[in-house]
Design a protein around this motif. Structure first.
Motif, PDB file in Angstrom:
ATOM      1  N   MET A  59       0.880  -1.316  -0.005  1.00  0.00           N
ATOM      2  CA  MET A  59       0.058   0.005  -0.087  1.00  0.00           C
ATOM      3  C   MET A  59       1.016   1.290  -0.076  1.00  0.00           C
ATOM      4  SD  MET A  59      -3.006  -0.706   2.829  1.00  0.00           S
ATOM      5  CE  MET A  59      -3.807   0.698   2.406  1.00  0.00           C
ATOM      6  N   THR A  60       0.416   2.055  -0.820  1.00  0.00           N
ATOM      7  CA  THR A  60       1.148   3.538  -0.696  1.00  0.00           C
ATOM      8  C   THR A  60       0.745   4.308   0.362  1.00  0.00           C
ATOM      9  OG1 THR A  60      -0.112   4.375  -2.494  1.00  0.00           O
ATOM     10  CG2 THR A  60       1.665   3.254  -3.172  1.00  0.00           C
ATOM     11  N   GLU A  61       1.594   5.046   0.832  1.00  0.00           N
ATOM     12  CA  GLU A  61       1.262   6.030   1.798  1.00  0.00           C
ATOM     13  C   GLU A  61       0.434   7.236   1.173  1.00  0.00           C
ATOM     14  OE1 GLU A  61       3.457   8.164   5.708  1.00  0.00           O
ATOM     15  OE2 GLU A  61       4.475   7.972   3.664  1.00  0.00           O
ATOM     16  N   GLU A  62      -0.545   7.571   2.243  1.00  0.00           N
ATOM     17  CA  GLU A  62      -1.342   8.765   1.801  1.00  0.00           C
ATOM     18  C   GLU A  62      -0.621   9.936   1.768  1.00  0.00           C
ATOM     19  OE1 GLU A  62      -5.211  10.869   1.554  1.00  0.00           O
ATOM     20  OE2 GLU A  62      -4.710   8.613   1.383  1.00  0.00           O
ATOM     21  N   PRO A  63      -0.860  10.740   0.551  1.00  0.00           N
ATOM     22  CA  PRO A  63       0.023  11.966   0.621  1.00  0.00           C
ATOM     23  C   PRO A  63      -0.368  12.951   1.794  1.00  0.00           C
ATOM     24  CG  PRO A  63      -1.809  11.854  -1.128  1.00  0.00           C
ATOM     25  CD  PRO A  63      -1.684  10.508  -0.511  1.00  0.00           C
ATOM     26  N   ALA A  64       0.421  13.651   2.114  1.00  0.00           N
ATOM     27  CA  ALA A  64       0.060  14.741   3.168  1.00  0.00           C
ATOM     28  C   ALA A  64      -0.816  15.748   2.891  1.00  0.00           C
ATOM     29  CB  ALA A  64       1.592  15.716   3.612  1.00  0.00           C
ATOM     30  N   ILE A  65      -0.825  16.138   1.478  1.00  0.00           N
ATOM     31  CA  ILE A  65      -2.001  16.958   0.907  1.00  0.00           C
ATOM     32  C   ILE A  65      -2.265  16.683  -0.498  1.00  0.00           C
ATOM     33  CG2 ILE A  65      -2.323  19.439   0.054  1.00  0.00           C
ATOM     34  CD1 ILE A  65      -0.276  20.424   1.680  1.00  0.00           C
ATOM     35  N   ARG A  66      -3.675  16.453  -0.718  1.00  0.00           N
ATOM     36  CA  ARG A  66      -4.083  16.076  -2.118  1.00  0.00           C
ATOM     37  C   ARG A  66      -5.198  17.178  -2.510  1.00  0.00           C
ATOM     38  NH1 ARG A  66      -6.034  10.545  -1.836  1.00  0.00           N
ATOM     39  NH2 ARG A  66      -4.017   9.880  -2.915  1.00  0.00           N
ATOM     40  N   VAL A  67      -5.060  17.511  -3.733  1.00  0.00           N
ATOM     41  CA  VAL A  67      -6.109  18.475  -3.970  1.00  0.00           C
ATOM     42  C   VAL A  67      -6.304  18.228  -5.334  1.00  0.00           C
ATOM     43  CG1 VAL A  67      -6.147  21.061  -4.726  1.00  0.00           C
ATOM     44  CG2 VAL A  67      -4.605  20.645  -3.016  1.00  0.00           C
ATOM     45  N   GLN A  68      -7.676  18.083  -5.656  1.00  0.00           N
ATOM     46  CA  GLN A  68      -8.368  17.639  -6.888  1.00  0.00           C
ATOM     47  C   GLN A  68      -9.409  18.560  -7.441  1.00  0.00           C
ATOM     48  OE1 GLN A  68      -9.406  13.787  -5.348  1.00  0.00           O
ATOM     49  NE2 GLN A  68      -7.878  12.999  -6.875  1.00  0.00           N
ATOM     50  N   GLY A  69      -9.294  19.399  -8.584  1.00  0.00           N
ATOM     51  CA  GLY A  69     -10.151  20.287  -9.462  1.00  0.00           C
ATOM     52  C   GLY A  69     -10.732  21.332  -8.337  1.00  0.00           C
ATOM     53  N   LEU A  70      -9.764  21.835  -7.615  1.00  0.00           N
ATOM     54  CA  LEU A  70     -10.001  22.929  -6.957  1.00  0.00           C
ATOM     55  C   LEU A  70     -10.400  24.307  -7.675  1.00  0.00           C
ATOM     56  CD1 LEU A  70     -10.060  22.881  -3.636  1.00  0.00           C
ATOM     57  CD2 LEU A  70      -7.810  24.146  -3.713  1.00  0.00           C
TER      58      LEU A  70
END
Length: 270
Positions: free
Chosen positions: A1-12
């Protein structure tokens, strides 16, 4: 499993009446990395930071910080971050140590005096700790401001234009501080309009232009986007920063050696 990113921004997306500031911004920030949001004034950098810090609501899109949705779990987001704006938010009437103690008390930390002393050492402010912040240089104030923002050990810190208004020496002081934060595992989202700042500090760079991310990647990747220039002869000239530090004395040096060089017209510079 890959680690959850510290920040994820989508379609802001974000608009102020008819002004479209963000037009669909997407990026991710890995934990423990320095991520630079690079763009000119008015590109939307500060708007992105305000949304991520729960100070502003987006019109569309999603964003998570430390795994928490900024729209539905604002309280958890605020506990996970610290925000340092474009201008140092220190109380000039108080000493550096008193500023740190005040913030520690406001955050209900145990042993605020010990926390203050530890941060003064960490940010090389011990000798100035009992001086009023009004006497600090721009670089010292910014370091104190960042130290205050780290009380409570937030895993993510937002630095919005951290070197605005600083002289070359102050900028270098802040750069060293950011490098120390990254080395200690803190995730840093840095907004800047200075190309050299992004180049010096960032693991990854996102170029924000007219409300959209036009390119993201490491410095090496971004450089590969342009063809290699053919150069037959290159004469390296000192940068203005090199000249400035040579003339006034590099404050990063611990010794008191006299700086000497030769100007282009043959005069000795001391």
């Amino acid at each position: 499993m890959t680690e959850e990113p510290a920040i994820r921004v989508q379609g802001l997306k974000k608009s102020f009446k008819k002004l479209h500031v963000l037009r669909g911004v997407d990026f991710e920030v890995e934990r423990g990395s320095v991520f630079a949001l690079l763009g000119s004034n008015g590109a939307g950098k500060t708007t992105v930071v305000k949304i991520l810090a729960t100070l502003l609501k987006s019109d569309a899109g999603t964003a998570t910080v430390h795994g928490f949705d900024v729209a539905t779990r604002a309280g958890e987001v605020r506990e996970s971050i610290s925000l340092t704006g474009q201008f140092a938010a220190v109380d000039e009437i108080l000493t550096g140590r008193e500023n740190l103690i005040l913030v520690a008390k406001l955050r209900h930390m145990k042993a605020p005096g010990a926390i203050a002393d530890e941060l003064l050492v960490r940010f090389s402010l011990t000798e100035a700790g009992n001086r009023k912040a009004a006497t600090y240089s721009g670089g010292m104030r910014r370091r104190l401001d960042i130290a205050m923002s780290l009380i409570g050990k937030p895993p993510i810190i937002f630095l919005d234009e951290p070197t605005t208004g600083l002289d070359p020496e102050g900028r270098i002081e802040v750069w060293e501080t950011v490098k120390q934060l990254a080395a200690q595992g803190t995730t840093v989202l840095l907004t800047t309009q200075y190309l050299d700042e992004a180049e010096q500090l960032a693991d990854r760079i996102a170029i924000l232009h007219k409300g959209t991310i036009i390119q993201t990647g490491t410095l090496a990747y971004l450089k590969q986007l342009l063809p290699v220039a053919t150069v037959e002869y290159v004469e390296k000239q000192p940068s203005l920063e090199d000249v400035f530090l040579a003339l006034v004395g590099d404050t990063r040096a611990t010794g008191s050696e006299e700086v000497s060089d030769t100007a282009s017209d043959g005069r000795a510079v001391r």
